[in-house]
Enzyme design. Structure first.
Site, PDB file in Angstrom:
ATOM      1  N   LEU A 159       0.824  -1.219   0.000  1.00  0.00           N
ATOM      2  CA  LEU A 159       0.000   0.000   0.000  1.00  0.00           C
ATOM      3  C   LEU A 159       0.854   1.264   0.000  1.00  0.00           C
ATOM      4  CD1 LEU A 159       0.090   1.425   3.037  1.00  0.00           C
ATOM      5  CD2 LEU A 159      -1.448  -0.416   3.612  1.00  0.00           C
ATOM      6  N   LYS A 213       9.092  -7.813  -2.396  1.00  0.00           N
ATOM      7  CA  LYS A 213       8.803  -6.498  -1.801  1.00  0.00           C
ATOM      8  C   LYS A 213       9.994  -5.547  -1.969  1.00  0.00           C
ATOM      9  CE  LYS A 213       7.167  -3.227   0.689  1.00  0.00           C
ATOM     10  NZ  LYS A 213       6.111  -2.356   0.260  1.00  0.00           N
ATOM     11  N   ASN A 217      10.139  -2.081  -4.341  1.00  0.00           N
ATOM     12  CA  ASN A 217      10.410  -0.749  -3.802  1.00  0.00           C
ATOM     13  C   ASN A 217      11.706  -0.163  -4.354  1.00  0.00           C
ATOM     14  OD1 ASN A 217       8.100  -0.449  -2.396  1.00  0.00           O
ATOM     15  ND2 ASN A 217       8.998  -0.497  -0.366  1.00  0.00           N
ATOM     16  N   ALA A 261       9.618  14.243 -11.645  1.00  0.00           N
ATOM     17  CA  ALA A 261      10.784  14.863 -11.003  1.00  0.00           C
ATOM     18  C   ALA A 261      10.311  15.681  -9.801  1.00  0.00           C
ATOM     19  CB  ALA A 261      11.490  15.763 -12.008  1.00  0.00           C
ATOM     20  N   CYS A 269       9.368   3.990   3.577  1.00  0.00           N
ATOM     21  CA  CYS A 269       9.710   2.743   2.881  1.00  0.00           C
ATOM     22  C   CYS A 269      10.918   2.846   1.956  1.00  0.00           C
ATOM     23  CB  CYS A 269       8.497   2.249   2.111  1.00  0.00           C
ATOM     24  SG  CYS A 269       7.177   1.739   3.233  1.00  0.00           S
ATOM     25  N   ARG A 336       8.346  10.777   7.935  1.00  0.00           N
ATOM     26  CA  ARG A 336       9.585   9.997   7.915  1.00  0.00           C
ATOM     27  C   ARG A 336      10.357  10.210   6.607  1.00  0.00           C
ATOM     28  NH1 ARG A 336       7.154   4.308  10.054  1.00  0.00           N
ATOM     29  NH2 ARG A 336       5.304   5.118   9.025  1.00  0.00           N
TER      30      ARG A 336
END
Ligand code: NAD
Length: 445
Positions: A159, A213, A217, A261, A269, A336
Protein backbone atom coordinates in the site's frame (compact mmCIF):
# COMPACT_ATOMS: atom_id res chain seq x y z
CA UNK A 1 -18.06 -14.03 8.10
CA UNK A 2 -14.74 -15.68 8.96
CA UNK A 3 -15.23 -17.32 12.37
CA UNK A 4 -11.62 -17.32 13.56
CA UNK A 5 -10.12 -14.19 14.96
CA UNK A 6 -7.11 -12.47 13.43
CA UNK A 7 -4.61 -10.52 15.50
CA UNK A 8 -2.58 -7.74 13.97
CA UNK A 9 0.46 -6.94 16.08
CA UNK A 10 1.57 -3.37 15.40
CA UNK A 11 -1.12 -0.75 14.78
CA UNK A 12 0.74 1.82 12.70
CA UNK A 13 0.08 2.98 9.14
CA UNK A 14 0.08 -0.61 7.85
CA UNK A 15 -1.33 -2.47 10.85
CA UNK A 16 -4.24 -0.10 11.34
CA UNK A 17 -5.18 0.05 7.67
CA UNK A 18 -4.82 -3.74 7.36
CA UNK A 19 -6.93 -4.25 10.49
CA UNK A 20 -9.70 -1.92 9.43
CA UNK A 21 -9.83 -3.22 5.84
CA UNK A 22 -9.62 -6.91 6.81
CA UNK A 23 -12.50 -6.24 9.24
CA UNK A 24 -14.39 -4.67 6.36
CA UNK A 25 -13.80 -7.88 4.37
CA UNK A 26 -15.78 -9.65 7.12
CA UNK A 27 -12.92 -10.84 9.35
CA UNK A 28 -12.89 -10.56 13.11
CA UNK A 29 -9.87 -8.39 14.00
CA UNK A 30 -7.92 -7.62 17.17
CA UNK A 31 -5.41 -4.80 16.63
CA UNK A 32 -2.57 -4.83 19.13
CA UNK A 33 0.09 -2.25 19.97
CA UNK A 34 2.55 -1.58 22.78
CA UNK A 35 1.76 2.13 22.56
CA UNK A 36 -0.88 2.55 25.26
CA UNK A 37 -1.81 6.08 24.26
CA UNK A 38 -2.45 4.96 20.68
CA UNK A 39 -4.65 2.06 21.78
CA UNK A 40 -6.55 4.26 24.22
CA UNK A 41 -7.30 6.72 21.42
CA UNK A 42 -8.54 3.92 19.17
CA UNK A 43 -10.69 2.48 21.94
CA UNK A 44 -12.18 5.97 22.26
CA UNK A 45 -12.87 5.94 18.50
CA UNK A 46 -10.17 8.53 17.76
CA UNK A 47 -7.56 8.24 15.00
CA UNK A 48 -3.89 8.21 16.05
CA UNK A 49 -2.78 9.03 12.50
CA UNK A 50 -4.17 10.62 9.37
CA UNK A 51 -4.99 8.53 6.33
CA UNK A 52 -7.66 9.60 3.88
CA UNK A 53 -10.87 7.58 4.16
CA UNK A 54 -9.66 5.48 7.10
CA UNK A 55 -11.95 7.01 9.72
CA UNK A 56 -15.14 6.19 7.80
CA UNK A 57 -14.37 2.46 7.45
CA UNK A 58 -13.04 2.42 11.00
CA UNK A 59 -16.32 3.84 12.37
CA UNK A 60 -18.38 1.38 10.35
CA UNK A 61 -16.46 -1.66 11.55
CA UNK A 62 -16.42 -0.51 15.18
CA UNK A 63 -20.18 -0.09 14.93
CA UNK A 64 -20.48 -3.60 13.48
CA UNK A 65 -18.15 -4.95 16.21
CA UNK A 66 -15.68 -6.55 13.83
CA UNK A 67 -12.59 -4.82 15.21
CA UNK A 68 -11.18 -4.17 18.68
CA UNK A 69 -7.97 -2.66 20.08
CA UNK A 70 -5.77 -3.85 22.92
CA UNK A 71 -2.29 -3.77 24.41
CA UNK A 72 -2.78 -7.31 25.76
CA UNK A 73 -0.74 -9.17 23.18
CA UNK A 74 -0.80 -12.55 24.95
CA UNK A 75 -4.59 -12.71 25.05
CA UNK A 76 -4.90 -11.53 21.44
CA UNK A 77 -2.47 -14.24 20.26
CA UNK A 78 -4.20 -16.90 22.32
CA UNK A 79 -7.59 -15.94 20.84
CA UNK A 80 -6.48 -15.87 17.19
CA UNK A 81 -5.78 -18.47 14.53
CA UNK A 82 -3.93 -15.99 12.29
CA UNK A 83 -1.40 -13.52 13.68
CA UNK A 84 -0.09 -10.73 11.46
CA UNK A 85 3.19 -9.08 12.45
CA UNK A 86 3.00 -5.46 11.25
CA UNK A 87 5.53 -3.75 13.53
CA UNK A 88 8.08 -1.23 12.27
CA UNK A 89 11.38 -2.35 10.72
CA UNK A 90 13.39 0.91 10.65
CA UNK A 91 16.98 1.24 9.44
CA UNK A 92 19.90 0.35 11.65
CA UNK A 93 22.97 2.58 11.37
CA UNK A 94 24.52 0.18 8.82
CA UNK A 95 21.43 0.24 6.57
CA UNK A 96 20.14 -3.18 7.65
CA UNK A 97 16.53 -3.53 8.81
CA UNK A 98 16.08 -3.45 12.57
CA UNK A 99 14.26 -6.69 13.34
CA UNK A 100 14.10 -6.29 17.10
CA UNK A 101 10.35 -5.66 17.22
CA UNK A 102 9.65 -8.58 14.85
CA UNK A 103 11.82 -10.92 16.92
CA UNK A 104 10.20 -9.78 20.16
CA UNK A 105 6.73 -10.52 18.80
CA UNK A 106 7.92 -13.93 17.50
CA UNK A 107 9.23 -14.77 20.97
CA UNK A 108 5.93 -13.82 22.58
CA UNK A 109 4.08 -15.98 20.05
CA UNK A 110 6.35 -18.94 20.90
CA UNK A 111 5.61 -18.39 24.57
CA UNK A 112 1.85 -18.33 24.12
CA UNK A 113 0.60 -20.65 21.41
CA UNK A 114 -1.06 -23.88 22.43
CA UNK A 115 -2.57 -24.88 19.10
CA UNK A 116 -1.92 -24.50 15.36
CA UNK A 117 -1.54 -20.87 14.22
CA UNK A 118 -0.49 -19.08 11.07
CA UNK A 119 2.02 -16.29 11.69
CA UNK A 120 2.11 -13.76 8.88
CA UNK A 121 5.03 -11.41 8.28
CA UNK A 122 3.33 -8.29 6.94
CA UNK A 123 6.23 -6.00 7.92
CA UNK A 124 8.86 -5.46 5.23
CA UNK A 125 11.64 -7.80 6.30
CA UNK A 126 14.88 -9.01 4.70
CA UNK A 127 15.05 -12.34 2.93
CA UNK A 128 15.39 -15.13 5.46
CA UNK A 129 13.23 -13.48 8.14
CA UNK A 130 10.37 -15.99 7.83
CA UNK A 131 12.91 -18.67 8.68
CA UNK A 132 14.23 -16.59 11.60
CA UNK A 133 10.73 -16.07 12.97
CA UNK A 134 10.05 -19.80 12.62
CA UNK A 135 13.24 -20.66 14.53
CA UNK A 136 12.48 -18.20 17.33
CA UNK A 137 8.99 -19.64 17.81
CA UNK A 138 10.33 -23.20 17.61
CA UNK A 139 13.01 -22.43 20.24
CA UNK A 140 10.39 -21.09 22.63
CA UNK A 141 8.17 -24.13 22.08
CA UNK A 142 11.12 -26.41 22.79
CA UNK A 143 11.84 -24.54 26.00
CA UNK A 144 8.20 -25.07 26.95
CA UNK A 145 8.51 -28.74 25.89
CA UNK A 146 5.54 -28.30 23.58
CA UNK A 147 5.08 -29.95 20.21
CA UNK A 148 2.72 -27.58 18.41
CA UNK A 149 2.58 -27.12 14.66
CA UNK A 150 2.51 -23.63 13.15
CA UNK A 151 3.33 -21.98 9.84
CA UNK A 152 5.09 -18.71 9.05
CA UNK A 153 3.90 -16.93 5.91
CA UNK A 154 5.46 -13.94 4.16
CA UNK A 155 2.72 -11.58 2.97
CA UNK A 156 4.38 -8.26 2.09
CA UNK A 157 2.29 -5.12 1.90
CA UNK A 158 2.37 -2.77 -1.09
CA UNK A 159 0.00 0.00 0.00
CA UNK A 160 0.91 3.65 -0.51
CA UNK A 161 0.24 6.08 2.31
CA UNK A 162 -2.35 8.62 1.21
CA UNK A 163 -4.01 5.93 -0.96
CA UNK A 164 -3.75 3.15 1.57
CA UNK A 165 -7.42 2.26 1.74
CA UNK A 166 -7.79 2.01 -2.03
CA UNK A 167 -4.55 0.06 -2.34
CA UNK A 168 -5.47 -2.42 0.38
CA UNK A 169 -8.92 -3.02 -1.02
CA UNK A 170 -7.88 -2.98 -4.71
CA UNK A 171 -4.37 -4.45 -4.72
CA UNK A 172 -2.55 -5.22 -7.97
CA UNK A 173 -1.62 -8.57 -6.42
CA UNK A 174 -1.51 -10.44 -3.13
CA UNK A 175 1.77 -12.23 -2.48
CA UNK A 176 1.65 -15.30 -0.25
CA UNK A 177 5.04 -16.81 0.52
CA UNK A 178 4.56 -20.20 2.12
CA UNK A 179 5.42 -23.85 1.64
CA UNK A 180 2.38 -25.05 3.58
CA UNK A 181 -0.86 -25.97 1.81
CA UNK A 182 -2.83 -25.50 5.02
CA UNK A 183 -1.46 -21.98 5.57
CA UNK A 184 -2.10 -20.99 1.94
CA UNK A 185 -5.73 -22.06 2.29
CA UNK A 186 -6.14 -20.09 5.50
CA UNK A 187 -4.57 -17.01 3.87
CA UNK A 188 -6.90 -17.33 0.90
CA UNK A 189 -9.75 -17.30 3.36
CA UNK A 190 -8.41 -14.17 5.12
CA UNK A 191 -8.38 -12.41 1.72
CA UNK A 192 -11.55 -14.15 0.52
CA UNK A 193 -13.18 -10.87 -0.52
CA UNK A 194 -10.26 -10.12 -2.86
CA UNK A 195 -9.91 -13.69 -4.09
CA UNK A 196 -13.57 -13.65 -5.14
CA UNK A 197 -12.92 -10.33 -6.89
CA UNK A 198 -10.26 -11.92 -9.14
CA UNK A 199 -7.33 -10.08 -7.59
CA UNK A 200 -4.21 -12.02 -8.73
CA UNK A 201 -2.66 -14.16 -5.99
CA UNK A 202 1.01 -15.03 -6.28
CA UNK A 203 1.92 -18.13 -4.29
CA UNK A 204 5.64 -18.56 -3.84
CA UNK A 205 8.31 -19.44 -1.31
CA UNK A 206 8.74 -17.17 1.75
CA UNK A 207 12.17 -16.01 0.59
CA UNK A 208 10.93 -15.07 -2.88
CA UNK A 209 7.99 -13.19 -1.35
CA UNK A 210 10.38 -11.28 0.91
CA UNK A 211 12.52 -10.33 -2.06
CA UNK A 212 9.54 -9.32 -4.23
CA UNK A 213 8.80 -6.50 -1.80
CA UNK A 214 12.37 -5.15 -1.75
CA UNK A 215 12.82 -5.55 -5.50
CA UNK A 216 9.57 -3.63 -6.14
CA UNK A 217 10.41 -0.75 -3.80
CA UNK A 218 14.00 -0.52 -4.99
CA UNK A 219 12.82 -0.44 -8.60
CA UNK A 220 10.31 2.35 -7.97
CA UNK A 221 12.83 4.38 -5.96
CA UNK A 222 15.38 3.98 -8.75
CA UNK A 223 12.81 5.10 -11.32
CA UNK A 224 12.30 8.31 -9.33
CA UNK A 225 16.04 8.87 -9.04
CA UNK A 226 16.40 8.30 -12.78
CA UNK A 227 13.94 11.03 -13.69
CA UNK A 228 15.36 13.33 -11.00
CA UNK A 229 18.79 13.05 -12.58
CA UNK A 230 17.20 13.82 -15.96
CA UNK A 231 15.72 16.95 -14.37
CA UNK A 232 19.18 18.22 -13.45
CA UNK A 233 20.32 17.69 -17.03
CA UNK A 234 17.18 19.47 -18.28
CA UNK A 235 17.98 22.47 -16.07
CA UNK A 236 21.43 22.65 -17.66
CA UNK A 237 20.33 22.32 -21.30
CA UNK A 238 16.93 24.04 -21.12
CA UNK A 239 14.95 20.83 -21.65
CA UNK A 240 11.60 20.00 -20.09
CA UNK A 241 11.61 16.91 -17.88
CA UNK A 242 7.82 16.84 -17.63
CA UNK A 243 7.44 16.45 -21.38
CA UNK A 244 10.22 13.89 -21.41
CA UNK A 245 8.61 11.87 -18.58
CA UNK A 246 5.18 12.07 -20.18
CA UNK A 247 6.50 10.92 -23.53
CA UNK A 248 8.63 8.17 -21.99
CA UNK A 249 5.53 7.04 -20.12
CA UNK A 250 3.61 6.62 -23.37
CA UNK A 251 5.90 3.69 -24.05
CA UNK A 252 4.09 0.73 -22.50
CA UNK A 253 7.43 -0.86 -21.62
CA UNK A 254 8.27 2.12 -19.39
CA UNK A 255 4.95 3.31 -17.94
CA UNK A 256 4.21 6.81 -16.68
CA UNK A 257 4.07 6.10 -12.93
CA UNK A 258 6.90 7.16 -10.60
CA UNK A 259 8.39 9.34 -13.31
CA UNK A 260 7.77 12.72 -11.70
CA UNK A 261 10.78 14.86 -11.00
CA UNK A 262 10.73 16.45 -7.56
CA UNK A 263 12.71 17.07 -4.39
CA UNK A 264 13.72 13.40 -3.94
CA UNK A 265 11.80 10.47 -2.55
CA UNK A 266 11.13 10.10 1.17
CA UNK A 267 8.73 8.25 3.41
CA UNK A 268 8.99 5.25 5.64
CA UNK A 269 9.71 2.74 2.88
CA UNK A 270 11.90 3.69 -0.11
CA UNK A 271 14.85 5.11 1.84
CA UNK A 272 15.06 2.27 4.35
CA UNK A 273 14.18 -0.54 1.93
CA UNK A 274 16.75 0.49 -0.68
CA UNK A 275 19.43 0.64 2.01
CA UNK A 276 18.33 -2.72 3.45
CA UNK A 277 18.47 -4.62 0.16
CA UNK A 278 21.90 -3.17 -0.62
CA UNK A 279 23.03 -4.30 2.85
CA UNK A 280 21.56 -7.80 2.40
CA UNK A 281 23.34 -8.17 -0.95
CA UNK A 282 26.54 -6.87 0.66
CA UNK A 283 26.28 -9.61 3.29
CA UNK A 284 26.43 -12.08 0.38
CA UNK A 285 29.40 -10.29 -1.21
CA UNK A 286 27.27 -8.61 -3.89
CA UNK A 287 27.22 -4.94 -4.84
CA UNK A 288 23.80 -3.76 -6.09
CA UNK A 289 25.26 -0.86 -8.06
CA UNK A 290 22.06 0.36 -9.68
CA UNK A 291 20.15 0.66 -6.40
CA UNK A 292 23.17 2.23 -4.67
CA UNK A 293 23.38 4.85 -7.43
CA UNK A 294 19.66 5.60 -6.96
CA UNK A 295 20.20 6.13 -3.23
CA UNK A 296 23.05 8.57 -3.89
CA UNK A 297 21.11 10.44 -6.58
CA UNK A 298 18.24 10.85 -4.12
CA UNK A 299 20.47 12.41 -1.46
CA UNK A 300 21.87 14.75 -4.08
CA UNK A 301 18.40 15.74 -5.31
CA UNK A 302 17.37 17.03 -1.88
CA UNK A 303 20.50 19.19 -1.72
CA UNK A 304 19.93 20.31 -5.30
CA UNK A 305 16.65 21.92 -4.14
CA UNK A 306 18.60 23.93 -1.56
CA UNK A 307 21.08 24.94 -4.26
CA UNK A 308 18.25 26.12 -6.51
CA UNK A 309 16.95 28.40 -3.79
CA UNK A 310 20.40 29.61 -2.83
CA UNK A 311 21.33 30.43 -6.43
CA UNK A 312 18.34 32.74 -6.78
CA UNK A 313 19.43 35.14 -4.04
CA UNK A 314 22.63 37.04 -3.47
CA UNK A 315 22.55 35.69 0.06
CA UNK A 316 20.11 33.60 2.09
CA UNK A 317 21.07 35.34 5.33
CA UNK A 318 18.01 37.05 6.82
CA UNK A 319 15.59 35.80 4.16
CA UNK A 320 12.11 34.60 5.08
CA UNK A 321 10.67 31.74 3.04
CA UNK A 322 7.12 30.39 2.97
CA UNK A 323 6.97 26.59 2.83
CA UNK A 324 3.94 24.72 1.51
CA UNK A 325 3.87 21.09 2.67
CA UNK A 326 6.01 19.19 5.16
CA UNK A 327 4.85 15.57 4.91
CA UNK A 328 6.71 13.30 2.51
CA UNK A 329 3.67 13.20 0.25
CA UNK A 330 0.07 14.46 0.23
CA UNK A 331 -2.82 12.88 2.15
CA UNK A 332 -0.64 11.69 5.02
CA UNK A 333 0.88 13.23 8.13
CA UNK A 334 3.90 10.93 7.84
CA UNK A 335 7.14 12.91 7.98
CA UNK A 336 9.58 10.00 7.91
CA UNK A 337 12.51 10.86 5.59
CA UNK A 338 10.48 13.72 4.11
CA UNK A 339 12.47 16.05 1.83
CA UNK A 340 11.50 18.87 4.21
CA UNK A 341 13.62 17.23 6.93
CA UNK A 342 16.76 17.81 4.84
CA UNK A 343 15.84 21.03 3.04
CA UNK A 344 14.54 23.12 5.96
CA UNK A 345 17.52 22.58 8.30
CA UNK A 346 19.91 23.37 5.41
CA UNK A 347 18.07 26.61 4.69
CA UNK A 348 18.00 27.50 8.39
CA UNK A 349 21.75 26.85 8.60
CA UNK A 350 22.18 29.44 5.85
CA UNK A 351 20.25 32.06 7.82
CA UNK A 352 16.68 31.57 6.53
CA UNK A 353 13.58 31.99 8.69
CA UNK A 354 10.82 29.55 7.81
CA UNK A 355 7.05 30.08 7.71
CA UNK A 356 5.48 26.65 7.16
CA UNK A 357 2.05 25.17 6.61
CA UNK A 358 0.87 21.60 6.06
CA UNK A 359 -2.78 20.53 6.19
CA UNK A 360 -2.09 17.48 8.41
CA UNK A 361 1.56 17.19 9.38
CA UNK A 362 2.21 20.23 11.59
CA UNK A 363 1.78 18.36 14.87
CA UNK A 364 4.19 15.64 13.73
CA UNK A 365 6.56 18.23 12.20
CA UNK A 366 6.85 20.04 15.54
CA UNK A 367 8.35 16.86 17.05
CA UNK A 368 10.81 16.40 14.17
CA UNK A 369 11.86 20.05 14.17
CA UNK A 370 11.94 20.53 17.94
CA UNK A 371 15.53 21.83 17.73
CA UNK A 372 14.42 24.54 15.30
CA UNK A 373 11.70 26.12 17.44
CA UNK A 374 13.09 29.61 16.94
CA UNK A 375 13.56 29.28 13.18
CA UNK A 376 10.20 27.85 12.10
CA UNK A 377 6.84 29.53 12.50
CA UNK A 378 3.91 27.20 11.82
CA UNK A 379 1.03 28.92 10.05
CA UNK A 380 -2.71 28.28 9.98
CA UNK A 381 -3.15 28.25 6.23
CA UNK A 382 -1.31 28.41 2.92
CA UNK A 383 -1.57 32.19 2.52
CA UNK A 384 -0.17 33.03 5.95
CA UNK A 385 3.21 31.53 4.97
CA UNK A 386 3.54 34.02 2.12
CA UNK A 387 2.96 37.21 4.08
CA UNK A 388 5.97 39.42 3.52
CA UNK A 389 8.09 36.39 2.54
CA UNK A 390 11.10 36.55 0.24
CA UNK A 391 9.83 33.53 -1.67
CA UNK A 392 7.42 30.63 -1.71
CA UNK A 393 8.54 26.98 -1.80
CA UNK A 394 6.10 24.19 -2.64
CA UNK A 395 7.44 20.93 -1.21
CA UNK A 396 4.38 18.63 -0.97
CA UNK A 397 1.65 18.65 -3.61
CA UNK A 398 -1.46 18.71 -1.40
CA UNK A 399 -4.54 19.36 -3.54
CA UNK A 400 -5.23 22.70 -1.87
CA UNK A 401 -1.82 23.95 -3.06
CA UNK A 402 -2.76 23.12 -6.67
CA UNK A 403 -5.30 25.90 -6.86
CA UNK A 404 -3.70 28.88 -5.15
CA UNK A 405 -5.12 32.33 -5.81
CA UNK A 406 -2.06 33.56 -7.72
CA UNK A 407 -3.07 37.22 -7.49
CA UNK A 408 -3.09 36.86 -3.74
CA UNK A 409 0.26 35.04 -3.83
CA UNK A 410 1.80 37.94 -5.76
CA UNK A 411 0.24 40.47 -3.43
CA UNK A 412 1.42 38.75 -0.23
CA UNK A 413 5.00 37.95 -1.21
CA UNK A 414 7.68 40.56 -0.63
CA UNK A 415 9.78 39.09 -3.46
CA UNK A 416 7.81 37.52 -6.32
CA UNK A 417 9.47 34.12 -6.59
CA UNK A 418 7.76 30.73 -6.54
CA UNK A 419 9.91 27.58 -6.19
CA UNK A 420 7.56 24.83 -7.33
CA UNK A 421 9.46 21.66 -6.43
CA UNK A 422 6.59 19.40 -7.48
CA UNK A 423 6.08 21.01 -10.90
CA UNK A 424 2.41 21.58 -10.07
CA UNK A 425 2.08 24.84 -12.01
CA UNK A 426 2.97 25.86 -15.55
CA UNK A 427 5.78 28.36 -15.76
CA UNK A 428 4.01 30.58 -18.30
CA UNK A 429 0.85 30.69 -16.20
CA UNK A 430 2.78 31.78 -13.11
CA UNK A 431 4.67 34.44 -15.05
CA UNK A 432 1.41 36.01 -16.19
CA UNK A 433 0.79 36.89 -12.54
CA UNK A 434 4.08 38.72 -12.31
CA UNK A 435 5.79 35.95 -10.39
CA UNK A 436 9.16 34.42 -11.16
CA UNK A 437 9.05 30.65 -11.33
CA UNK A 438 11.59 27.92 -10.65
CA UNK A 439 10.49 24.32 -11.07
CA UNK A 440 12.41 21.06 -11.30
CA UNK A 441 13.94 20.37 -14.71
CA UNK A 442 11.57 22.50 -16.74
CA UNK A 443 14.19 24.63 -18.41
CA UNK A 444 15.05 28.29 -18.13
CA UNK A 445 13.32 29.93 -21.05
P1 NAD B 1 4.60 2.35 12.12
O1 NAD B 1 5.82 2.80 12.80
O2 NAD B 1 3.57 3.35 11.67
O3 NAD B 1 3.84 1.28 13.04
C1 NAD B 1 4.48 0.27 13.74
C2 NAD B 1 3.68 0.04 15.02
O4 NAD B 1 4.19 -1.12 15.68
C3 NAD B 1 3.80 1.18 16.03
O5 NAD B 1 2.50 1.62 16.39
C4 NAD B 1 4.53 0.56 17.22
O6 NAD B 1 4.13 1.09 18.47
C5 NAD B 1 4.13 -0.89 17.07
N1 NAD B 1 5.01 -1.84 17.76
C6 NAD B 1 6.37 -1.83 17.82
N2 NAD B 1 6.80 -2.87 18.55
C7 NAD B 1 5.72 -3.57 18.93
C8 NAD B 1 5.50 -4.75 19.67
N3 NAD B 1 6.53 -5.44 20.18
N4 NAD B 1 4.24 -5.17 19.88
C9 NAD B 1 3.20 -4.48 19.39
N5 NAD B 1 3.33 -3.36 18.66
C10 NAD B 1 4.56 -2.91 18.42
O7 NAD B 1 5.10 1.48 10.89
P2 NAD B 1 4.34 1.22 9.50
O8 NAD B 1 4.54 2.36 8.58
O9 NAD B 1 2.96 0.74 9.79
O10 NAD B 1 5.20 0.02 8.92
C11 NAD B 1 5.10 -1.28 9.45
C12 NAD B 1 5.83 -2.23 8.50
O11 NAD B 1 5.15 -2.25 7.24
C13 NAD B 1 7.27 -1.82 8.19
O12 NAD B 1 8.05 -2.98 8.05
C14 NAD B 1 7.15 -1.10 6.86
O13 NAD B 1 8.34 -1.17 6.12
C15 NAD B 1 6.06 -1.89 6.19
N6 NAD B 1 5.31 -1.14 5.17
C16 NAD B 1 4.98 0.16 5.39
C17 NAD B 1 4.26 0.85 4.43
C18 NAD B 1 3.89 2.30 4.63
O14 NAD B 1 3.52 2.95 3.65
N7 NAD B 1 3.96 2.83 5.83
C19 NAD B 1 3.86 0.22 3.24
C20 NAD B 1 4.19 -1.11 3.07
C21 NAD B 1 4.93 -1.80 4.04
Amino acid sequence: MYENKISIIGTGYVGLVAGVCLADFGNNIINVDIDEEKIKKLQNKKMPLYERGLKEIFDKNIEEKRISFTTKIEKAIGDSQVIFIAVGTPSNGDGSADLNAVKKVAKTIGNIINEYKVIVNKSTVPVGTAKKVKNIIQDQLEKREKNISFDVVSNPEFLREGKAIYDFTHPDRIVIGSNSKKAKKIMQNVYRALYLNNVPFVFTSPQTAELIKYASNAFLATKISFINEMSILCDKVDGNVQTIAKTMGMDGRIGDKFLHAGPGYGGSCFPKDTKAIVKTAGDYGLNLRVIQAGIEANKKQKMYMVEKIENYYETLEGKKLGILGLSFKPETDDMRESASLTILPELIKKGVKIMAYDPEAIKVAKCYFKNFDKDIIYCDNEYEVMKNADGLVLLTEWNQFRRLDLNKVKELLKQPIFFDFRNVYKKDEIKEYGLNYIGVGIGNS
